[in-house]
Structures are given as structure tokens and as C-alpha cells.
Design an enzyme around this catalytic site. Structure first.
Site: not given
Length: 301
Positions: A41, A113-114, A268, A296
Site C-alpha cells: 500500500g 512493496s510498502w 518493475d 511489481h
């Protein structure tokens, strides 16, 4: 076992203060190796598919929705969220509170990711509580990484980025894009904040779709998810992930005795490969795994 992975053997809620209550669940073996999963996120919450990342015979996996995300309350799309208490210090402290609540001494930290930013930051601040780190779709969380994704990646998607940029009204054109969107998303007028959320998520879909067969994220069809997600992302990114400049790379030496795997797709475009490469160079004992035909990532973040 469901299509989304093993069913939870435990679920609950944890009050972490400032009006925030976290939802968590545990899947796998009660006596397995503890693993905490940190979703992406920021603000996406855990998907059912995230459970499938774990071996139910070996792992005791703890999945939780971070502050104001997923099934945690209040949700970022709601009124009354205490935004001042959503920052890196509180996120890291929440992980520690959850670890203590569940009686875990040390665990593997797994983030995408985050979640990779949060996982590595947590490990650097609490190395004594970490067995190993696994991070995918890796970012350093820096202003440079954020500006890449919100501005410079537009060179690969010029039409989509122009639409993303042009949603910002003239009055906000002098602002950094994440600041301008955050103002729109926090506007009390539903017509303003819902339109901004839709524009933000159209750009999210554009820069992630870099491999054959990529499809739009179905969660973006939900107006509440779109709004909460976009508010969380812009709240985090306008503060450069609440990190000191290049903090993750500068503090990587603290992980010298902790094994780590940094897994990243060469395709990505949301986060170029130099981010995990730089972390790998600064982290003795880490392993960089490059997936040449991946972008990603899939739908498990």
C-alpha cells in the site's frame, strides 16, 4: 484449505491507541516458525491470497491489517481517523505490540512493496526480534523512489501520466503531486475526494501493468477501498515514509547478523531494481534475487 490458502486458526483485534484497533489472524501451525506478514500500500490491507505465501505445516503466520486499513478500525475512508498517529514510529510500535500480545519472542519478517519498507525498517530498529527478513517488490521509501513512481515513471506511460497530472486543479499545480492529491482526497466534498481516488488508482493500475496478462486490480472497483488506499498512500508519501534521508540503506549494517532475501522483478517500473541493489550492497549477508520476467508482483500484496 480454501483457494486463498489455509484457514486461520486464530483471529482477534488489538487496541493500539489513538482510536486505532488492528485486526489480525494466524494461519498454519500453532507451533510453527513465527512469521509476520506486512502488506503493501500503504493502506491496502491483507488479501485472502496473502495466506498462500506460507507453508501451513511449517509456519505460524501472523497477518494483520495496518492502521486504518482492511478490517482494522477506523478505516481510512471513514471520518474521525487520527491521522497524526499514522506514521513509521507507530507502525513499528504496532508490530512490537502485536508480537508481545501473541507471545512471540522472535519471528521472520516478510513484507511486499510498502511492506518491504516497513519490514526492513522494523528489522533495523528491533534486530534482536528478527530471525530473518524476506522482502519483495523492494523500495527504500525515499523521496527519490516516491518521485520516480509519481512523476518519472510517466515517461513509460505518457498518456496515463498526463491524465493523472491533469486531474490536479490549477490552484494546486505548484504543489508536489502527492501533496496535491492528498488535499483533494481529504476534501470534505465526496465528489472531490472520490474523483481524486479514482484518478489515483487508475495511475496505480497503469504503472503496475508491465507484464503480459496483467489485469486491473479488482479491489479498485470498490469506492471505499479506493478512497482509503489513496488517502493512506499520499499521507505516507508526502512525508517521505517518515524516514530520515536514505535511512534504510544507511542503517543496513544493523542487519549484519540477520539473513535477508530481497526479491525484485526486473520489469518493475513502479520501483526500479537499483533500490534493492543498494540495500543489498549495504547489508552483509543479504541475497538479491532478480526475477527477469516479473514486474511489481501479483495480487497477494
Amino acid at each position: 484449505m480454501s483457494a486463498g490458502g489455509p484457514e486461520p486458526f486464530d483471529a482477534g483485534r488489538l487496541d493500539v491507541g489513538n482510536g486505532h484497533t488492528l485486526f489480525y489472524e494466524q494461519v498454519g501451525a500453532r507451533d510453527g516458525v513465527p512469521v509476520v506478514y506486512l502488506h503493501g500500500g500503504p493502506g491496502s490491507g491483507c488479501t485472502l491470497g496473502a495466506r498462500a505465501n506460507f507453508d501451513p505445516q511449517r509456519h505460524r503466520a501472523v497477518l494483520f491489517d495496518q492502521r486504518a486499513a482492511g478490517r482494522s478500525t477506523p478505516h481510512a475512508a471513514d471520518d474521525g481517523v487520527h491521522w497524526e498517529s499514522i506514521d513509521m514510529d507507530h507502525h513499528v510500535h504496532d508490530i512490537e505490540q502485536l508480537r508481545e500480545h501473541l507471545g512471540v519472542d522472535r519471528w521472520i519478517v516478510f513484507g511486499l512493496s510498502w511492506g518491504s519498507v516497513l519490514a526492513i525498517t522494523y528489522a533495523e530498529r528491533h534486530p534482536e526480534r528478527v530471525i530473518a527478513v524476506v522482502a519483495g517488490a523492494v523500495s527504500t521509501g525515499t523521496r527519490a523512489d516516491i518521485d520516480w513512481l509519481t512523476v518519472h515513471a510517466g515517461r513509460f506511460f505518457p498518456a496515463e501520466w498526463e491524465a493523472f497530472r491533469d486531474h490536479v486543479p490549477d490552484d494546486y499545480r505548484g504543489l508536489r503531486l502527492v501533496d496535491a492529491y492528498n488535499r483533494l482526497l481529504m476534501d470534505p466534498d465526496p465528489a472531490v475526494h472520490h474523483a481524486a481516488a479514482a484518478a489515483w488508482c487508475r495511475w496505480e493500475d497503469a504503472h503496475v501493468a508491465t507484464v503480459p496478462g496483467a489485469v486491473p486490480n479488482p479491489r479498485y472497483l470498490d469506492a471505499g477501498f479506493r478512497l482509503g488506499f489513496a488517502r493512506q498512500v499520499t499521507h505516507c508519501w508526502r512525508h517521505d515514509s517518515w524516514l530520515e534521508p536514505d535511512e534504510i540503506v544507511r542503517n543496513a549494517h544493523r542487519l549484519a547478523r540477520i539473513p535477508g532475501w530481497l526479491i525484485h522483478g526486473r520489469l518493475d517500473l513502479s520501483g526500479p531494481l537499483d533500490a534493492p541493489w543498494r540495500i543489498n550492497q549495504a547489508w552483509p549477508g543479504s541475497h538479491l534475487v532478480v526475477i527477469d520476467d516479473e514486474g511489481h508482483g501479483g495480487d497477494t500484496m
